[in-house]
Design a protein around this motif. Sequence first.
Motif, PDB file in Angstrom:
ATOM      1  N   GLN A   1       0.847  -1.187   0.000  1.00 30.97           N
ATOM      2  CA  GLN A   1       0.000   0.000   0.000  1.00 30.97           C
ATOM      3  C   GLN A   1       0.884   1.240   0.000  1.00 30.97           C
ATOM      4  O   GLN A   1       1.456   1.618   1.018  1.00 30.97           O
ATOM      5  CB  GLN A   1      -0.930   0.000   1.222  1.00 30.97           C
ATOM      6  CG  GLN A   1      -1.959   1.114   1.189  1.00 30.97           C
ATOM      7  CD  GLN A   1      -2.925   1.033   2.351  1.00 30.97           C
ATOM      8  OE1 GLN A   1      -2.729   0.230   3.265  1.00 30.97           O
ATOM      9  NE2 GLN A   1      -3.959   1.849   2.321  1.00 30.97           N
TER      10      GLN A   1
ATOM     11  N   GLU B   1      -6.093 -11.933 -11.589  1.00 34.56           N
ATOM     12  CA  GLU B   1      -6.313 -11.570 -10.191  1.00 34.56           C
ATOM     13  C   GLU B   1      -4.986 -11.554  -9.425  1.00 34.56           C
ATOM     14  O   GLU B   1      -4.710 -10.643  -8.632  1.00 34.56           O
ATOM     15  CB  GLU B   1      -7.278 -12.546  -9.521  1.00 34.56           C
ATOM     16  CG  GLU B   1      -7.684 -12.172  -8.116  1.00 34.56           C
ATOM     17  CD  GLU B   1      -8.707 -11.044  -8.085  1.00 34.56           C
ATOM     18  OE1 GLU B   1      -8.571 -10.177  -7.204  1.00 34.56           O
ATOM     19  OE2 GLU B   1      -9.603 -11.023  -8.931  1.00 34.56           O
TER      20      GLU B   1
ATOM     21  N   ALA C   1      -2.900  -8.570 -10.508  1.00 31.74           N
ATOM     22  CA  ALA C   1      -3.418  -7.344  -9.909  1.00 31.74           C
ATOM     23  C   ALA C   1      -2.920  -7.186  -8.474  1.00 31.74           C
ATOM     24  O   ALA C   1      -2.519  -6.094  -8.051  1.00 31.74           O
ATOM     25  CB  ALA C   1      -4.943  -7.353  -9.944  1.00 31.74           C
ATOM     26  N   THR C   2      -2.910  -8.267  -7.726  1.00 35.80           N
ATOM     27  CA  THR C   2      -2.425  -8.218  -6.349  1.00 35.80           C
ATOM     28  C   THR C   2      -0.933  -7.938  -6.299  1.00 35.80           C
ATOM     29  O   THR C   2      -0.458  -7.130  -5.501  1.00 35.80           O
ATOM     30  CB  THR C   2      -2.733  -9.550  -5.634  1.00 35.80           C
ATOM     31  OG1 THR C   2      -4.148  -9.763  -5.631  1.00 35.80           O
ATOM     32  CG2 THR C   2      -2.228  -9.521  -4.204  1.00 35.80           C
TER      33      THR C   2
ATOM     34  N   MET D   1      -4.828  -4.585  -6.574  1.00 28.88           N
ATOM     35  CA  MET D   1      -5.723  -5.217  -5.607  1.00 28.88           C
ATOM     36  C   MET D   1      -6.762  -6.161  -6.198  1.00 28.88           C
ATOM     37  O   MET D   1      -7.049  -7.191  -5.616  1.00 28.88           O
ATOM     38  CB  MET D   1      -6.437  -4.162  -4.746  1.00 28.88           C
ATOM     39  CG  MET D   1      -5.474  -3.174  -4.089  1.00 28.88           C
ATOM     40  SD  MET D   1      -3.983  -3.955  -3.369  1.00 28.88           S
ATOM     41  CE  MET D   1      -4.726  -4.946  -2.068  1.00 28.88           C
ATOM     42  N   SER D   2      -7.371  -5.872  -7.332  1.00 28.51           N
ATOM     43  CA  SER D   2      -8.407  -6.756  -7.871  1.00 28.51           C
ATOM     44  C   SER D   2      -8.326  -6.778  -9.387  1.00 28.51           C
ATOM     45  O   SER D   2      -7.848  -5.826 -10.027  1.00 28.51           O
ATOM     46  CB  SER D   2      -9.798  -6.287  -7.453  1.00 28.51           C
ATOM     47  OG  SER D   2     -10.162  -5.095  -8.119  1.00 28.51           O
ATOM     48  N   ALA D   3      -8.827  -7.887  -9.963  1.00 28.75           N
ATOM     49  CA  ALA D   3      -8.843  -8.008 -11.422  1.00 28.75           C
ATOM     50  C   ALA D   3      -9.713  -6.927 -12.047  1.00 28.75           C
ATOM     51  O   ALA D   3      -9.395  -6.400 -13.117  1.00 28.75           O
ATOM     52  CB  ALA D   3      -9.346  -9.398 -11.819  1.00 28.75           C
ATOM     53  N   VAL D   4     -10.801  -6.566 -11.384  1.00 26.90           N
ATOM     54  CA  VAL D   4     -11.692  -5.530 -11.905  1.00 26.90           C
ATOM     55  C   VAL D   4     -10.942  -4.193 -11.999  1.00 26.90           C
ATOM     56  O   VAL D   4     -11.024  -3.485 -13.008  1.00 26.90           O
ATOM     57  CB  VAL D   4     -12.941  -5.385 -11.013  1.00 26.90           C
ATOM     58  CG1 VAL D   4     -13.760  -4.159 -11.424  1.00 26.90           C
ATOM     59  CG2 VAL D   4     -13.793  -6.645 -11.096  1.00 26.90           C
ATOM     60  N   ASN D   5     -10.207  -3.872 -10.952  1.00 29.34           N
ATOM     61  CA  ASN D   5      -9.449  -2.626 -10.942  1.00 29.34           C
ATOM     62  C   ASN D   5      -8.364  -2.626 -12.008  1.00 29.34           C
ATOM     63  O   ASN D   5      -8.153  -1.627 -12.713  1.00 29.34           O
ATOM     64  CB  ASN D   5      -8.834  -2.418  -9.556  1.00 29.34           C
ATOM     65  CG  ASN D   5      -8.446  -0.969  -9.292  1.00 29.34           C
ATOM     66  OD1 ASN D   5      -9.074  -0.054  -9.806  1.00 29.34           O
ATOM     67  ND2 ASN D   5      -7.419  -0.772  -8.491  1.00 29.34           N
TER      68      ASN D   5
ATOM     69  N   ARG E   1      -8.315  -4.407 -14.823  1.00 28.97           N
ATOM     70  CA  ARG E   1      -8.919  -4.331 -16.157  1.00 28.97           C
ATOM     71  C   ARG E   1      -9.357  -2.907 -16.490  1.00 28.97           C
ATOM     72  O   ARG E   1      -9.185  -2.440 -17.617  1.00 28.97           O
ATOM     73  CB  ARG E   1     -10.108  -5.290 -16.242  1.00 28.97           C
ATOM     74  CG  ARG E   1      -9.723  -6.766 -16.245  1.00 28.97           C
ATOM     75  CD  ARG E   1     -10.911  -7.658 -16.552  1.00 28.97           C
ATOM     76  NE  ARG E   1     -10.530  -9.063 -16.532  1.00 28.97           N
ATOM     77  CZ  ARG E   1     -10.742  -9.883 -15.504  1.00 28.97           C
ATOM     78  NH1 ARG E   1     -11.345  -9.418 -14.408  1.00 28.97           N
ATOM     79  NH2 ARG E   1     -10.363 -11.144 -15.559  1.00 28.97           N
ATOM     80  N   ARG E   2      -9.923  -2.213 -15.507  1.00 29.24           N
ATOM     81  CA  ARG E   2     -10.418  -0.860 -15.750  1.00 29.24           C
ATOM     82  C   ARG E   2      -9.266   0.086 -16.110  1.00 29.24           C
ATOM     83  O   ARG E   2      -9.327   0.803 -17.110  1.00 29.24           O
ATOM     84  CB  ARG E   2     -11.159  -0.348 -14.515  1.00 29.24           C
ATOM     85  CG  ARG E   2     -11.663   1.092 -14.629  1.00 29.24           C
ATOM     86  CD  ARG E   2     -12.598   1.414 -13.477  1.00 29.24           C
ATOM     87  NE  ARG E   2     -11.932   1.338 -12.188  1.00 29.24           N
ATOM     88  CZ  ARG E   2     -11.252   2.348 -11.642  1.00 29.24           C
ATOM     89  NH1 ARG E   2     -11.133   3.500 -12.301  1.00 29.24           N
ATOM     90  NH2 ARG E   2     -10.677   2.216 -10.456  1.00 29.24           N
TER      91      ARG E   2
END
Length: 317
Positions: free
Chosen positions: A227, A280, A283-284, A289-293, A295-296
Amino acid sequence: MSRHRVVALLNSPQSPFELACAAEVFGTVRPDLPVHYDFRVCSERPGSVTTTVGYSMLVDAGMEALEEADTVVVPGWQPPGAPVPPAILEALLGAHRSGARIVAICTGAFVLAQAGLLDGRRATTHWRRTDQLAAEFPKVQVVPDVLYVDHGDVATSAGTGAGIDLCLHLVRSDHGAAYAAQVARSMVLPPHREGSQLQYAAQPIPARADESLAPLLEWATSRLGTQLTLDRLAEHAGLSSRTLARRFARQLGTSPGQWLLRQRLYAAQVLLEQTDLPVEAIATRVGLMSAVNLRRHFRASVGTTPGAYRRAFGEAR
């Protein structure tokens, strides 16, 4: 697989450095890397081409070389804004119609503008010449605060060294971030410079050595999966958040948050190319943090999805 043919169009007096930007990236054979490009030079008339530094070059190819080019590079043009011979403009337009990518380094943008290739499009050139380009070619949307602009079929760079940035970007687009990083590493350069050319336009007070962000950037890059807030970066640098933000703007031309996002996306590109890790997990690992984040941000920055990028450039199968 046939190699991508890159042809640099020279004109007297030719700047050797702008030519070298393209030659070093596309024309140098590196024994530890696969060769993806063939590089050659041409001019309107074969023969001697004078340079801006007092010597001449012998060019053995005329503009017929452009007919076989996959990428045409115009490495500067002196004097900027001088009329370009109609035969050269028609040859560039013909190459573009045939599907070649047309690339201008520094003042080469004036040639593309005269050819009409920049009409209604964003473009850049050396910061000393952006006002001139805008005044002489009002149909061109001149962007003074970037290192390069790439439309896919046409690209322009800011002054001098930004030509290397653009050429490495094109290699990255052609063959992925990992290959481009290897080319940059062999040149002892970062694979991607941050910020805009305006950070170089006027520096009345040089930054002191103890103000350099380099140690902080190296520290942060090695900890992308953690972080890394602005406060944590500032604490590590021993600065207030406001002071750190000012130094990022002054030295890199961007904010800490945007710099950090670019590093995370670049790290994700390399992992997509070189590993079979799930999105996923990537991303981590890079701190998104997440695959959604991932990808966006990936689609917004790279223009495609992580899955499509992996299919295009992935080495792991």
